[in-house]
Design a protein around this motif. Structure first.
Motif, mmCIF file in Angstrom:
data_model
loop_
_atom_site.group_PDB
_atom_site.id
_atom_site.type_symbol
_atom_site.label_atom_id
_atom_site.label_comp_id
_atom_site.label_asym_id
_atom_site.label_seq_id
_atom_site.Cartn_x
_atom_site.Cartn_y
_atom_site.Cartn_z
ATOM 1 N N TYR A 212 0.791 -1.234 0.000
ATOM 2 C CA TYR A 212 0.000 0.000 0.000
ATOM 3 C C TYR A 212 0.824 1.284 0.000
ATOM 4 O O TYR A 212 0.395 2.286 -0.560
ATOM 5 N N GLU B 221 -5.338 -7.680 3.314
ATOM 6 C CA GLU B 221 -6.175 -8.125 2.195
ATOM 7 C C GLU B 221 -7.026 -9.320 2.587
ATOM 8 O O GLU B 221 -8.206 -9.404 2.244
ATOM 9 N N CYS C 157 -5.006 1.012 4.215
ATOM 10 C CA CYS C 157 -5.269 -0.211 3.458
ATOM 11 C C CYS C 157 -6.651 -0.227 2.825
ATOM 12 O O CYS C 157 -6.992 -1.170 2.108
ATOM 13 N N THR D 36 -9.143 0.785 0.125
ATOM 14 C CA THR D 36 -9.112 1.304 -1.239
ATOM 15 C C THR D 36 -10.519 1.674 -1.698
ATOM 16 O O THR D 36 -11.515 1.401 -1.015
ATOM 17 N N GLU D 37 -10.610 2.275 -2.874
ATOM 18 C CA GLU D 37 -11.913 2.613 -3.439
ATOM 19 C C GLU D 37 -12.739 1.356 -3.691
ATOM 20 O O GLU D 37 -13.957 1.347 -3.526
ATOM 21 N N THR D 38 -12.083 0.280 -4.103
ATOM 22 C CA THR D 38 -12.785 -0.989 -4.306
ATOM 23 C C THR D 38 -13.377 -1.487 -2.998
ATOM 24 O O THR D 38 -14.508 -2.003 -2.960
ATOM 25 N N ASP D 39 -12.635 -1.325 -1.901
ATOM 26 C CA ASP D 39 -13.136 -1.756 -0.595
ATOM 27 C C ASP D 39 -14.385 -0.982 -0.195
ATOM 28 O O ASP D 39 -15.286 -1.525 0.459
ATOM 29 N N PRO E 169 -2.576 7.219 0.470
ATOM 30 C CA PRO E 169 -3.287 6.456 -0.548
ATOM 31 C C PRO E 169 -4.260 7.355 -1.289
ATOM 32 O O PRO E 169 -4.761 8.344 -0.763
ATOM 33 N N ARG E 170 -4.516 7.027 -2.530
ATOM 34 C CA ARG E 170 -5.447 7.815 -3.317
ATOM 35 C C ARG E 170 -6.822 7.824 -2.661
ATOM 36 O O ARG E 170 -7.335 6.799 -2.242
ATOM 37 N N SER F 204 -11.024 10.399 4.228
ATOM 38 C CA SER F 204 -11.367 10.372 2.820
ATOM 39 C C SER F 204 -11.583 11.801 2.312
ATOM 40 O O SER F 204 -12.140 12.645 3.008
#
Length: 321
Positions: A119, A240, A259, A261-264, A310-311, A319
């Protein structure tokens, strides 16, 4: 016949460097026997060198605490002064060759945990490889204790990760902090609550990293101090894997914000737990007094907060979307 001119004899290599090197190894390892192994000498030889230093400086340099030797106040002062000299002389040849080649060649070894490598380091590694393509970079995927062992044995140049307690022989420079986050399935009862108290977590099983890791010990400490009971549904390593089991409905977890992410966010509900748990810092760990190679210094220079965030997050872990 002209009398031969006598030149002064510089005996620092014979009379000073060897006992100082032995002294620094005993101070670092806390043991005559371990220092002897590291120096490929006998234990009596190391003991004699320490005794010679104590006679020369007129001070006791070590106290015995159980089976371990600890520095006295005078010993700590000498160690602070001698360590850079010994390490500088021992690393003189390598430093000279590195100066000749600069950053166009050489190797760099960095120890880090799997989450840090996954990450936090990708952008830093990408920037370093772009700037120094001929340097051979090796990332050693190890947990905290394993990374410190590699660091102390000089098998890596530096480590990158999180530390709560910093040993006396190491330096830790925190670069970034991330807040703790509760993660759960979107349909979990707690997902409907905007404000969550620590006691709200008690009825639900937690999915945590193994007990030997800092994260588990920190979470346990917070619950114990607050006198709030909790249960562990599953111990498993790796963020993960933990996120996957939470998404499957096997429990809830407390993770570090970096850790997520946007997917999470499409499969998990999240809530900040910064009110109850301290933020975790991440930064550079190196042996105290060790001179970093040009390659290591260049890598450290790239580790800036803007590259670690992180992005989708600002530098506090919140966020930005």
């Amino acid at each position: 016949m002209a009398q031969a001119t006598e030149f002064p004899r510089f005996s620092y290599k014979g009379s000073r460097l060897k006992p100082l090197r032995a002294f620094c190894q005993v101070a670092r390892l806390g043991s005559i026997s371990r220092a002897a192994e590291a120096l490929f000498l006998s234990q009596p030889a190391v003991s004699l060198q320490i005794q010679a230093l104590e006679r020369e400086f007129g001070s006791r340099l070590f106290d015995r605490s159980g089976r371990r030797l600890t520095l006295t106040r005078e010993g700590e002062l000498l160690y602070e002064m001698a360590r850079p000299l010994v390490e500088g002389l021992d690393g003189l040849e390598a430093a000279f060759r590195e100066k000749l080649t600069g950053l166009d060649a050489g190797e760099l070894h960095v120890a880090a945990g799997s989450s840090t490598i996954l990450y936090l380091l990708p952008q830093i590694v990408g920037a370093f490889r772009a700037a120094h393509p001929d340097v051979r970079l090796t990332l050693h995927n190890v947990t905290g204790a394993g990374g410190l062992e590699l660091l102390r044995s000089d098998k890596v140049d530096l480590a990158f990760g999180s530390m709560l307690d910093v040993p006396a022989d190491l330096d830790y420079a925190p670069i970034h902090e991330f807040e703790p986050m509760l993660i759960m399935p979107p349909d979990h009862p707690l997902a409907a609550k905007q404000k969550i108290d620590l006691t709200d977590l008690s009825p639900y099983g937690l999915i945590l990293p193994p007990q030997r890791l800092t994260t588990y010990r920190l979470i346990d400490l917070v619950f114990q101090r607050a006198r709030v009971p909790y249960t562990v549904a599953l111990e498993v390593g790796g963020w993960e894997v933990i996120k996957q089991y939470v998404a499957m409905g096997q429990g809830i977890s407390i993770v570090t914000a970096f850790c997520i992410t946007e997917t999470d966010r499409a499969r998990l509900a999240t809530r900040s737990l910064a009110k109850f748990f301290p933020s975790r810092s991440y930064g550079v760990v190196k042996r105290r007094g060790k001179f970093l190679s040009p390659q290591a210094r260049a890598f450290v220079d790239l580790i800036q907060p803007n590259l670690l965030a992180p992005r989708g997050y600002d530098q506090t872990g919140h966020s930005d979307r």
